[in-house]
Design an enzyme around this catalytic site. Structure first.
Site, mmCIF file in Angstrom:
data_model
loop_
_atom_site.group_PDB
_atom_site.id
_atom_site.type_symbol
_atom_site.label_atom_id
_atom_site.label_comp_id
_atom_site.label_asym_id
_atom_site.label_seq_id
_atom_site.Cartn_x
_atom_site.Cartn_y
_atom_site.Cartn_z
ATOM 1 N N GLU A 44 7.697 20.825 -4.318
ATOM 2 C CA GLU A 44 6.479 21.329 -3.675
ATOM 3 C C GLU A 44 5.441 21.752 -4.706
ATOM 4 O O GLU A 44 5.739 22.505 -5.638
ATOM 5 C CB GLU A 44 6.853 22.516 -2.770
ATOM 6 C CG GLU A 44 5.691 23.070 -1.981
ATOM 7 C CD GLU A 44 6.120 24.159 -1.009
ATOM 8 O OE1 GLU A 44 5.257 24.626 -0.242
ATOM 9 O OE2 GLU A 44 7.310 24.537 -1.003
ATOM 10 N N LYS A 131 0.870 20.155 4.694
ATOM 11 C CA LYS A 131 1.785 21.100 5.324
ATOM 12 C C LYS A 131 1.179 21.651 6.615
ATOM 13 O O LYS A 131 0.060 22.168 6.627
ATOM 14 C CB LYS A 131 2.097 22.242 4.345
ATOM 15 C CG LYS A 131 3.280 23.109 4.734
ATOM 16 C CD LYS A 131 3.609 24.056 3.587
ATOM 17 C CE LYS A 131 4.919 24.793 3.819
ATOM 18 N NZ LYS A 131 5.270 25.657 2.666
ATOM 19 N N CYS A 165 9.001 22.135 2.607
ATOM 20 C CA CYS A 165 9.566 23.475 2.714
ATOM 21 C C CYS A 165 9.943 23.830 4.156
ATOM 22 O O CYS A 165 10.730 23.131 4.780
ATOM 23 C CB CYS A 165 8.577 24.467 2.093
ATOM 24 S SG CYS A 165 9.289 26.043 1.564
#
Length: 316
Positions: A44, A131, A165
């Site tokens: 990430e 995201k 994530c």
């Protein structure tokens, strides 16, 4: 094609200084390609580094904190924008070696930052995935992505997608990705803690795909070095110096479609390699296919809005 060599580059980013970090990224990609990898994954926000001060620096979330504001400005100045010419050498490398490279970075859209995992592929423009929900303190710096960047790359050997994530704990996002039919999935994490490893292996089992759970390593001095490369900022430095010395430890792993671990990295820098037998994905679907014979479309229905949401539409 049923055999595929993949790699996770578990390495320290060059925080904040994205321009300088691209040169290091290219060296990592060359090393993995020389080892025979066709798919190469990074963790990430590898370019720019994960904003660890939000979790680790006391006071960083306080309103109007001068150190946090300075770091936000630096990230906006350094962030990837559109068809960023700084990334052209990476595209050239991907084209030359026929690679797929998944790498996270800070992306700027107008005045906002997004946590974006790009999929670079030969002969095509990179695919962005932004995201969907920044986690907890991340909402102080990153905007929310939309359904337009829920996507997969179609390769001759299968499909590759990304989630970032805690998106791996969004059941409907997982369902959307399973419908897109991934063969290989990149799970991008800042560092792969035990619960993150569990989520990655669960995703592999549920999606009947191979999962590359990619983490990074980072020390406090890495963040301070990145700050110094950008000219430094006294108040930002004072805040960052309050963080612990060891911040990210890696923990990357590669899991098969039965959730078993194929390869596991130790703490520290490592090039994690694995040879995948892609036919196993189809074999494991004999028992479970969450998007097929194990679904109940007569009971459950999921609608996915994949339109880009810009918020303002100018009409003449």
């Amino acid at each position: 094609m049923t055999k595929l060599r993949v790699a996770i580059v578990q390495a320290a980013p060059l925080p904040l200084a994205i321009g300088d970090g691209i040169a290091a990224l290219l060296n990592h990609v060359k090393e993995a390609a020389a080892a025979g990898a066709r798919v190469i994954a990074f963790g990430e926000t590898f370019l720019g580094g994960y904003p660890l001060w939000l979790d680790e620096a006391p006071g960083a979330a306080l309103w109007d904190h001068p150190g946090s504001k300075a770091l936000h400005r630096l990230l906006l100045e350094q962030a990837v924008v559109g068809a960023d010419p700084r990334l052209a050498p990476l595209q050239e490398l991907v084209d030359a070696y026929d690679l797929v490279v998944s790498v996270g970075t800070h992306e700027r859209v107008r005045g906002s930052l997004y946590n974006t995992q790009f999929t670079f592929r030969a002969g095509q423009a990179p695919l962005p995935h932004r995201k969907l929900v920044p986690t907890h303190g991340e909402r102080l710096i990153w905007a929310r992505g939309d359904g337009a960047t829920l996507n997969v790359h179609d390769a001759p050997w299968g499909r590759l997608g990304n989630l970032i994530c805690w998106e791996h704990w969004m059941p409907l996002a997982r369902a959307a990705m399973h419908r897109l039919g991934e063969t290989v999935h990149v799970a991008a994490w800042p560092t792969v803690r035990e619960t993150y490893a569990i989520a990655s292996r669960h995703y592999a089992f549920e999606g009947r795909c191979f999962v590359l759970a990619a983490g990074t390593i980072q020390q406090r001095y890495d963040v301070l070095e990145g700050l110094e490369r950008l000219g430094g900022h006294a108040e930002a430095r004072a805040m960052l110096e309050l963080m612990p010395e060891r911040l990210q430890f890696g923990g990357s792993l590669i899991a098969g479609p039965d959730a078993m671990v194929i390869a596991q990295a130790k703490a520290g820098a490592e090039l994690l390699l694995a040879d995948l037998d892609l036919s196993r994905s189809a074999e494991e679907r004999a028992a479970l296919d969450t998007d097929g014979h194990y679904s109940r479309p007569d009971i459950f229905e999921l609608r996915i809005d994949m339109r880009a949401k810009d918020g303002i539409i100018f009409e003449s």
